[in-house]
Scaffold this motif. Structure first.
Motif, PDB file in Angstrom:
ATOM      1  N   LYS B  27       0.862  -1.191   0.000  1.00 46.56           N
ATOM      2  CA  LYS B  27       0.000   0.000   0.000  1.00 46.56           C
ATOM      3  C   LYS B  27       0.891   1.232   0.000  1.00 46.56           C
ATOM      4  CE  LYS B  27      -4.530  -1.092   0.869  1.00 46.56           C
ATOM      5  NZ  LYS B  27      -5.731  -0.318   0.638  1.00 46.56           N
ATOM      6  N   ALA B  28       0.467   2.261  -0.737  1.00 43.01           N
ATOM      7  CA  ALA B  28       1.239   3.507  -0.755  1.00 43.01           C
ATOM      8  C   ALA B  28       1.124   4.196   0.605  1.00 43.01           C
ATOM      9  CB  ALA B  28       0.698   4.413  -1.854  1.00 43.01           C
ATOM     10  N   MET B  29       2.109   5.052   0.894  1.00 45.18           N
ATOM     11  CA  MET B  29       2.091   5.747   2.187  1.00 45.18           C
ATOM     12  C   MET B  29       0.893   6.680   2.264  1.00 45.18           C
ATOM     13  SD  MET B  29       5.941   6.730   3.189  1.00 45.18           S
ATOM     14  CE  MET B  29       7.138   5.473   3.573  1.00 45.18           C
ATOM     15  N   LYS B  30       0.190   6.588   3.363  1.00 45.73           N
ATOM     16  CA  LYS B  30      -1.042   7.372   3.519  1.00 45.73           C
ATOM     17  C   LYS B  30      -0.696   8.786   3.972  1.00 45.73           C
ATOM     18  CE  LYS B  30      -5.550   6.634   5.586  1.00 45.73           C
ATOM     19  NZ  LYS B  30      -6.334   5.691   6.352  1.00 45.73           N
ATOM     20  N   PRO B  31      -1.134   9.805   3.254  1.00 51.99           N
ATOM     21  CA  PRO B  31      -0.840  11.170   3.693  1.00 51.99           C
ATOM     22  C   PRO B  31      -1.541  11.502   5.007  1.00 51.99           C
ATOM     23  CG  PRO B  31      -1.688  11.132   1.445  1.00 51.99           C
ATOM     24  CD  PRO B  31      -1.923   9.788   2.025  1.00 51.99           C
ATOM     25  N   GLY B  82     -12.804   7.059   6.968  1.00 44.57           N
ATOM     26  CA  GLY B  82     -11.585   6.251   7.014  1.00 44.57           C
ATOM     27  C   GLY B  82     -10.319   7.057   6.924  1.00 44.57           C
ATOM     28  N   PHE B  83     -10.401   8.355   7.251  1.00 44.05           N
ATOM     29  CA  PHE B  83      -9.222   9.204   7.135  1.00 44.05           C
ATOM     30  C   PHE B  83      -9.087  10.101   8.364  1.00 44.05           C
ATOM     31  CE2 PHE B  83      -5.834  10.828   4.703  1.00 44.05           C
ATOM     32  CZ  PHE B  83      -5.708   9.960   3.630  1.00 44.05           C
ATOM     33  N   PHE B 198      -5.644  13.009  -4.490  1.00 44.66           N
ATOM     34  CA  PHE B 198      -5.173  11.635  -4.351  1.00 44.66           C
ATOM     35  C   PHE B 198      -5.139  10.933  -5.713  1.00 44.66           C
ATOM     36  CE2 PHE B 198      -6.716  11.142   0.331  1.00 44.66           C
ATOM     37  CZ  PHE B 198      -5.690  11.966   0.728  1.00 44.66           C
ATOM     38  N   ILE B 201      -2.193  11.976  -7.562  1.00 45.07           N
ATOM     39  CA  ILE B 201      -0.993  11.319  -7.025  1.00 45.07           C
ATOM     40  C   ILE B 201      -0.857   9.918  -7.607  1.00 45.07           C
ATOM     41  CG2 ILE B 201      -0.070  10.249  -4.917  1.00 45.07           C
ATOM     42  CD1 ILE B 201      -1.012  12.671  -3.350  1.00 45.07           C
ATOM     43  N   VAL B 202      -1.976   9.184  -7.639  1.00 44.89           N
ATOM     44  CA  VAL B 202      -1.943   7.819  -8.160  1.00 44.89           C
ATOM     45  C   VAL B 202      -1.600   7.817  -9.650  1.00 44.89           C
ATOM     46  CG1 VAL B 202      -3.382   5.781  -8.621  1.00 44.89           C
ATOM     47  CG2 VAL B 202      -3.527   6.926  -6.410  1.00 44.89           C
ATOM     48  N   ARG B 206       3.586  11.157  -6.698  1.00 38.00           N
ATOM     49  CA  ARG B 206       3.435  12.152  -5.639  1.00 38.00           C
ATOM     50  C   ARG B 206       4.327  13.339  -5.941  1.00 38.00           C
ATOM     51  NH1 ARG B 206       1.435  10.568  -0.499  1.00 38.00           N
ATOM     52  NH2 ARG B 206       2.160   8.452  -0.706  1.00 38.00           N
TER      53      ARG B 206
END
Lengths: 164, 321
Positions: B27-31, B82-83, B198, B201-202, B206
């Motif tokens: 999983k990518a790093m969550k901001p 979820g954030f 987001f 970014i994907v 980033r």
């Protein structure tokens, strides 16, 4: 013989009732919607107009339009309330998931996410005769958060948390 | 026979679980998102440090009930999506106890890194997106109204991600209710803006900032001549070359250059890179992206140390070996 006729008659009534629950849906008409105010968390209080042959059908149409606007186009704001963004980011999403949305809107599933909050039947300027039948204007409450969660669960849109 | 069957079954289950893990991928790093009161709003309200009227005292601003109400309401909604938000109060506490890294950042003579209070707060909190909030209470006779302004900014690039302004309805309801109404009226547009960010970014990698500095013991500066693959050029050109080779679609821009400082912004770096040990793909930040430049520059007798700030910003100090 009598029993067979009775069964057939019941079947016919059943089919007719099921047919009555179908809602016409198309993407070819503009939505007349406007935010009135934010309600409780997740709910949007919207003023919407709908046109159909009968007043009841026009009210159903208006409720369908309110949900469709939340999903496809967003709802314009008013002086003391901001605009609501569309959940799918545009009408292109309809073409991409045509079967899903046709099923959602034509089978009346959208009715779980919208509530008519008018205490009376629309009258006066909120219920006028037009060429296509009746044009009604009603106030509805759309459960925007529940709608978003449904679309996320059905993999139609991504959730904020799904990117990472 | 039974044992053989059991062994085969266990092997099958193991193989399936491993392949499922591989298919899911890293999983990518969550901001991290943190809500802070806007600087101009704090200055106007008088939430300033006693010795410097132009520096915001965030701990003072956090004693404002309205700020707490807004932060709590936003936090509740974001957590439901979820954030969860990073709490400013806990970041302030961490800032008070955190001193060691400050020393590391300012000890280099030429490579000195200067941070203002918000930079420090952002670094300590590890915040990648800062949400600045400001609101004004106005009265119309017996009725109250709340005018609000919300701006979300990428901490690494200082680029605005989204912005909302608006007015609540005029009402005799308590101000807490009006503040809640204001938050509810901008939250959907706010989170839609974050979501667009987001998706970008994907799609494109980033975006980050990389600042190179020269330490006093570094044998070269950014204008020193170096030779690589038969070509001669300045050290900054060589770093440009490395960046263009490694950034997503070679996308970056150099926004400042002196003999001892070289800075890049809008550097698009991939969400995943190759891990050092085992070589498996793993989520990386700007620090993980720029680290391999150390082995590249070692051939010129330069050592590299890095100091990350959040996911998207990193200071790279070049020194002697």
């Amino acid at each position: 013989m009598k029993k067979v006729v009775l069964s057939l008659l019941l079947l016919l009534v059943g089919f007719t009732a099921a047919e009555a629950r179908k809602y016409p849906f198309d993407m070819n008409h503009p939505y007349e919607v406007q935010m009135v105010r934010v309600a409780n968390q997740g709910y949007k209080f919207i003023k919407v107009s709908g046109v159909a042959k009968s007043v009841d059908k026009a009210m159903d149409r208006a409720m369908q339009d309110a949900v469709a606007a939340c999903v496809f186009t967003g709802v314009p704001g008013a002086p003391s309330v901001g605009a609501v963004p569309s959940l799918c980011g545009g009408t292109a999403a309809y073409e991409k998931h045509k079967e899903y949305f046709d099923d959602f809107f034509k089978n009346g599933e959208f009715m779980h996410y919208v509530k008519n909050v008018n205490s009376n039947y629309p009258s006066g300027e909120n219920n006028i005769k037009v060429d296509g039948g009746h044009k009604v204007c009603i106030y509805v409450l759309v459960n925007y958060d529940a709608l978003r969660k449904k679309l996320e669960e059905d993999k139609i849109i991504k959730s904020l948390n799904s990117y990472f | 026979m039974k044992r053989l069957f059991l062994s085969v079954f266990a092997l099958l289950v193991f193989a399936l679980s491993v392949s499922a893990q591989e298919a899911a991928g890293p999983k990518a790093m969550k901001p991290t998102i943190m809500v802070v009161p806007e600087k101009a709003w704090c200055l106007n309200k008088g939430y300033v440090q006693a010795n410097n009227p132009n520096a915001v005292d965030y701990s003072l601003a956090l004693r404002d009930d309205d700020v707490l109400n807004v932060v709590t309401e936003m936090g509740k909604i974001m957590a439901e999506r979820g954030f969860p938000l990073k709490l400013l109060s806990s970041a302030l506490e961490a800032l008070q106890t955190e001193a060691a890294m400050d020393v590391a950042l300012v000890s280099k003579e030429d490579g000195e890194i200067v941070e203002d209070d918000l930079d420090k707060l952002t670094r300590v909190a590890g915040a990648d997106i800062l949400v600045n909030i400001a609101f004004t209470r106005t009265q119309r006779g017996p009725r109250n109204m709340i005018e609000f302004r919300v701006t979300s900014v990428d901490a690494a690039t200082s680029k605005q991600i989204g912005g909302e302004t608006g007015v609540s309805s005029a009402s005799g309801a308590p101000v807490t209710v009006l503040l809640q109404e204001s938050v509810l009226s901008f939250m959907d547009n706010f989170s839609a803006g974050i979501q667009r960010h987001f998706q970008d970014i994907v799609d494109n990698g980033r975006e980050g900032s990389i600042i190179f500095k020269i330490a006093s013991d570094c044998p070269l500066n950014f204008e020193s001549e170096v030779e690589y693959n038969g070509d001669t050029g300045e050290l900054c050109d060589l770093i440009d070359y490395w960046m263009s080779e490694h950034a997503v679609n070679g996308s970056f821009s150099q926004n400042g250059k002196t003999r001892v400082r070289l800075s890049y912004e809008q550097v698009r770096f991939p969400l995943f890179g190759k891990g050092k040990f085992g070589g498996k793909a793993r989520a990386i930040n700007a620090d993980g992206f720029v680290k391999p430049i150390g082995s590249f520059l070692s051939q010129f007798g330069i050592s590299v140390s890095t100091a990350p700030s959040g996911i998207g910003k990193v200071y790279v100090v070049l020194g002697g070996k």
